[in-house]
Write a protein that holds these residues in place. Structure first.
Motif, short mmCIF file in Angstrom:
data_model
loop_
_atom_site.label_atom_id
_atom_site.label_comp_id
_atom_site.label_asym_id
_atom_site.label_seq_id
_atom_site.Cartn_x
_atom_site.Cartn_y
_atom_site.Cartn_z
N LYS A 24 0.86 -1.20 0.00
CA LYS A 24 0.00 0.00 0.00
C LYS A 24 0.89 1.25 0.00
O LYS A 24 1.82 1.33 -0.79
N MET A 105 -3.08 -4.22 -9.18
CA MET A 105 -4.28 -4.31 -8.34
C MET A 105 -5.30 -3.29 -8.85
O MET A 105 -4.96 -2.13 -9.06
N HIS A 108 -9.69 -1.81 -5.70
CA HIS A 108 -9.58 -1.87 -4.23
C HIS A 108 -10.51 -0.84 -3.59
O HIS A 108 -10.57 0.31 -4.04
N GLU A 175 -11.84 -9.94 -1.29
CA GLU A 175 -11.58 -9.15 -0.08
C GLU A 175 -12.88 -8.48 0.35
O GLU A 175 -13.26 -7.45 -0.22
N ILE A 180 -11.22 -5.67 5.61
CA ILE A 180 -9.96 -4.99 5.29
C ILE A 180 -9.65 -3.99 6.41
O ILE A 180 -10.52 -3.23 6.82
N GLY A 181 -8.42 -4.01 6.89
CA GLY A 181 -8.02 -3.08 7.95
C GLY A 181 -8.72 -3.37 9.27
O GLY A 181 -8.81 -2.50 10.13
N SER A 216 -7.12 -8.45 6.34
CA SER A 216 -6.59 -8.76 7.67
C SER A 216 -6.03 -10.17 7.78
O SER A 216 -6.06 -10.79 8.85
N GLY A 243 -1.87 -7.53 3.67
CA GLY A 243 -1.65 -6.09 3.75
C GLY A 243 -0.74 -5.84 4.93
O GLY A 243 0.45 -6.20 4.91
N ARG A 244 -1.30 -5.30 6.02
CA ARG A 244 -0.48 -4.92 7.18
C ARG A 244 0.45 -6.02 7.68
O ARG A 244 1.61 -5.75 8.00
O1 LIG Z 1 -4.65 -5.81 -0.42
C1 LIG Z 1 -4.57 -6.16 0.76
C2 LIG Z 1 -5.70 -5.96 1.60
O2 LIG Z 1 -6.43 -4.83 1.36
C3 LIG Z 1 -5.55 -6.35 3.02
O3 LIG Z 1 -5.11 -5.33 3.85
P1 LIG Z 1 -5.05 -5.61 5.44
O4 LIG Z 1 -4.44 -6.99 5.57
O5 LIG Z 1 -4.20 -4.55 5.99
O6 LIG Z 1 -6.47 -5.61 5.92
#
Ligand SMILES: O=C[C@H](O)COP(=O)(O)O
Length: 264
Positions: A24, A105, A108, A175, A180-181, A216, A243-244
């Protein structure tokens, strides 16, 4: 006919096992380099074959050289819906393809939130990518926990399937936006049911498709999904998209091992 991968000059298939990481806008260039040093050393025997990272545009050529020898693919997180021409600030699919970009990507929820991108725009971008040998990773999924997954994903994918050639390679990152997040990934049973639905929606395509789960996800997520999918192998995704959690290179490497272990 399989689309041609111009970068390699040969016809290639999409990988069967996919652990991915989108950085990201979290990392500085120095952060990205430190990440690549750890991953590059751990996968220097080529064990990263088919796994991938999606980075900001300026990092693409750097990451590609840092990960040389690992077998990993490098992609980006957006591209222009236009071809070469008077589009100030845009980065075209042509330029990205020249730089060896493997994936982009698209769709999103963060880009739709930040830039109001519509699915019409996402579809135009997917076509630009695909025509230039870059595999679109379409981020599909329901906005709210109680939405109808089939109805939502079917509408999203209709835009894409109407824009890219039927035989083009495609990756779907399932997703759910609500995961997400978040603190935790979606429940494994929900992921299995949803991935089976997405696979079904793609089942008539002649082109190759892969499905990964994101939202996540962390170490252990893929193993949990595989366990939940024992009775429904169609619901087990081809990999996981971090992601994170992937900001820690060791966590990314753990996911690579997990996906490889579960799928051999
Ligand atoms: O592209 C990856 C996703 O949006 C996941 O992000 P996240 O794992 O930080 O929720």
């Amino acid at each position: 006919m399989r689309p041609r991968d111009d970068r390699r000059g040969s016809l290639v298939s999409l990988p069967r096992n996919l652990a991915g990481f989108s950085s990201k806008a979290y990392q500085s260039v120095a952060d990205a380099r430190r990440w690549a040093e750890v991953v590059g050393e751990a996968l220097s025997d080529g064990r990263g074959e088919g796994h991938y990272i999606c980075v900001p545009h300026p990092v693409l050529p750097l990451m590609t050289s840092w990960l040389a020898g690992t077998g990993m693919d490098v992609g980006v997180q957006d591209l222009s819906r236009f071809g070469p021409g008077p589009h100030t600030g845009d980065v075209t699919a042509e330029v990205l393809a020249e730089l060896g970009c493997r994936y982009v990507m698209l769709g999103h929820p963060e880009r739709r939130r930040d830039y109001g991108e519509t699915w019409e725009t996402v579809a135009e971008k997917a076509a630009r990518a695909s025509e230039n040998g870059i595999v679109p990773i379409i981020i599909a999924g329901e906005p709210n926990r109680d939405d109808d997954v089939r109805a939502v994903c079917s509408e999203q994918l209709d835009y894409i399937l109407g824009a890219v050639a039927p035989e083009a390679d495609l990756m779907i990152a399932y997703e759910p936006a609500w995961a997400i997040g978040a603190a935790d990934a979606a429940p494994p049973e929900h992921i299995v049911a949803s991935v089976a639905t997405v696979r079904d929606l793609l089942s008539n395509r002649p082109g190759e498709s892969r499905i990964v789960y994101g939202g996540s996800a962390k170490s252990g997520t893929y193993t949990d999904i595989v366990a939940a999918g024992t009775e429904d192998p169609m619901g087990v995704p081809d990999g996981v998209f971090l992601g994170r959690a992937g900001l820690d290179p060791h966590a990314f490497l753990a996911s690579v091992d997990e996906v490889e272990r579960a799928r051999h």
